[in-house]
Design a protein around this motif. Sequence first.
Motif, short mmCIF file in Angstrom:
data_model
loop_
_atom_site.label_atom_id
_atom_site.label_comp_id
_atom_site.label_asym_id
_atom_site.label_seq_id
_atom_site.Cartn_x
_atom_site.Cartn_y
_atom_site.Cartn_z
N LEU A 183 0.83 -1.21 0.00
CA LEU A 183 0.00 0.00 0.00
C LEU A 183 0.86 1.26 0.00
O LEU A 183 0.55 2.24 -0.68
CB LEU A 183 -0.93 0.00 1.23
N ARG A 184 1.96 1.22 0.75
CA ARG A 184 2.86 2.38 0.76
C ARG A 184 3.46 2.60 -0.62
O ARG A 184 3.61 3.74 -1.06
CB ARG A 184 3.96 2.15 1.80
N ARG A 185 3.81 1.50 -1.30
CA ARG A 185 4.35 1.63 -2.66
C ARG A 185 3.31 2.28 -3.59
O ARG A 185 3.66 3.13 -4.43
CB ARG A 185 4.76 0.26 -3.18
N MET A 186 2.06 1.92 -3.43
CA MET A 186 1.00 2.51 -4.26
C MET A 186 0.80 3.99 -3.92
O MET A 186 0.52 4.81 -4.79
CB MET A 186 -0.30 1.73 -4.07
N CYS A 187 0.99 4.34 -2.64
CA CYS A 187 0.83 5.74 -2.22
C CYS A 187 1.95 6.63 -2.75
O CYS A 187 1.83 7.86 -2.67
CB CYS A 187 0.77 5.83 -0.70
N HIS A 188 3.00 6.03 -3.28
CA HIS A 188 4.06 6.84 -3.87
C HIS A 188 3.57 7.62 -5.09
O HIS A 188 4.26 8.53 -5.56
CB HIS A 188 5.25 5.96 -4.27
N ALA A 189 2.37 7.26 -5.57
CA ALA A 189 1.78 8.06 -6.65
C ALA A 189 1.56 9.49 -6.19
O ALA A 189 1.64 10.43 -7.00
CB ALA A 189 0.46 7.43 -7.10
N LEU A 190 1.30 9.69 -4.89
CA LEU A 190 1.15 11.04 -4.35
C LEU A 190 2.47 11.80 -4.41
O LEU A 190 2.49 13.02 -4.56
CB LEU A 190 0.64 10.99 -2.91
N ASP A 191 3.58 11.07 -4.25
CA ASP A 191 4.89 11.71 -4.28
C ASP A 191 5.27 12.15 -5.69
O ASP A 191 6.11 13.04 -5.86
CB ASP A 191 5.96 10.76 -3.73
N SER A 192 4.67 11.51 -6.68
CA SER A 192 5.03 11.82 -8.07
C SER A 192 4.37 13.09 -8.59
O SER A 192 4.80 13.63 -9.61
CB SER A 192 4.66 10.64 -8.98
N ALA A 193 3.31 13.55 -7.91
CA ALA A 193 2.61 14.74 -8.41
C ALA A 193 2.46 15.74 -7.26
O ALA A 193 2.14 15.36 -6.13
CB ALA A 193 1.23 14.33 -8.93
N PRO A 194 2.65 17.02 -7.51
CA PRO A 194 3.17 17.54 -8.78
C PRO A 194 4.69 17.62 -8.78
O PRO A 194 5.30 17.88 -7.75
CB PRO A 194 2.56 18.96 -8.83
N CYS A 195 5.26 17.39 -9.90
CA CYS A 195 6.71 17.53 -10.13
C CYS A 195 7.54 16.68 -9.18
O CYS A 195 8.67 17.05 -8.83
CB CYS A 195 7.14 19.00 -10.00
N SER A 196 6.99 15.55 -8.74
CA SER A 196 7.71 14.62 -7.84
C SER A 196 8.20 15.31 -6.58
O SER A 196 9.22 14.91 -5.99
CB SER A 196 8.89 13.99 -8.59
N ILE A 197 7.47 16.32 -6.10
CA ILE A 197 7.89 17.06 -4.91
C ILE A 197 7.89 16.18 -3.67
O ILE A 197 8.64 16.41 -2.72
CB ILE A 197 6.99 18.30 -4.71
N GLY A 198 7.02 15.14 -3.67
CA GLY A 198 6.95 14.27 -2.51
C GLY A 198 8.23 13.50 -2.25
O GLY A 198 8.57 13.21 -1.10
#
Length: 224
Positions: A183-198
């Motif tokens: 689930l954490r790996r899937m939540c990395h989608a949040l880190d990718s937007a915007p501009c991979s700021i996460g």
Amino acid sequence: MSFGSPDNPYGQQPPPPPHGAPQQPAPYGYPQQSAPGYGYPQQPAPGYGFPQQPVPGHGFPQQPVMPAGPGAYASWGSRFGAFLIDFLVAGLVPVIAVIAALVMEKTLYSGCLMEHECYVTRERVRVPIIITLLVLALLWAVIANIVILVKEGKGASPGKKAMKIRLIREENGQPLGFGRALLRRMCHALDSAPCSIGYLWPAWDAKGQTFADKVMRTVVVSTE
């Protein structure tokens, strides 16, 4: 001129006793003289009974300080190093395999000079190799990522183990387990937007967390 009689208790008052001498009880009818400091409201000593001024550094929110050593939040550099190692483990072989397959496909008919027999021979030899390379790339990527997630669910992927850091739950310090790691790996989608700021967020976050870490309530800490 004399006022009053010595036998009259309401006449002239007797002289005060010397300093330090025990006090004589006053005759009946006179008010008792209380000793200074007794019977009167006391002035509170400075610092007692009044609101205290807080000492700087006490009673105010402190700025979080990232400690060093085991249990300290991992730095952004160590996390990035772990990511690179995991990427190489899971992605290096598939990338090489895909590049080799593309090169073979682009040069499949080069040099045949419109000869049909050459085309047939090339297809018979190279097409199975291209398919094998693509399947190998897919299988390696899937299996390697599963292995990384299993290891990460136990606390440390190959990259994190090499960088001497560990992924744990924020509330109890325990490993995530495979399901939460996925689930954490899937939540990395949040880190990718915007501009991979996460992915850059741990560089200035007090706990060194990405957006996925904040959602899953996980932290990455140093093991030494």
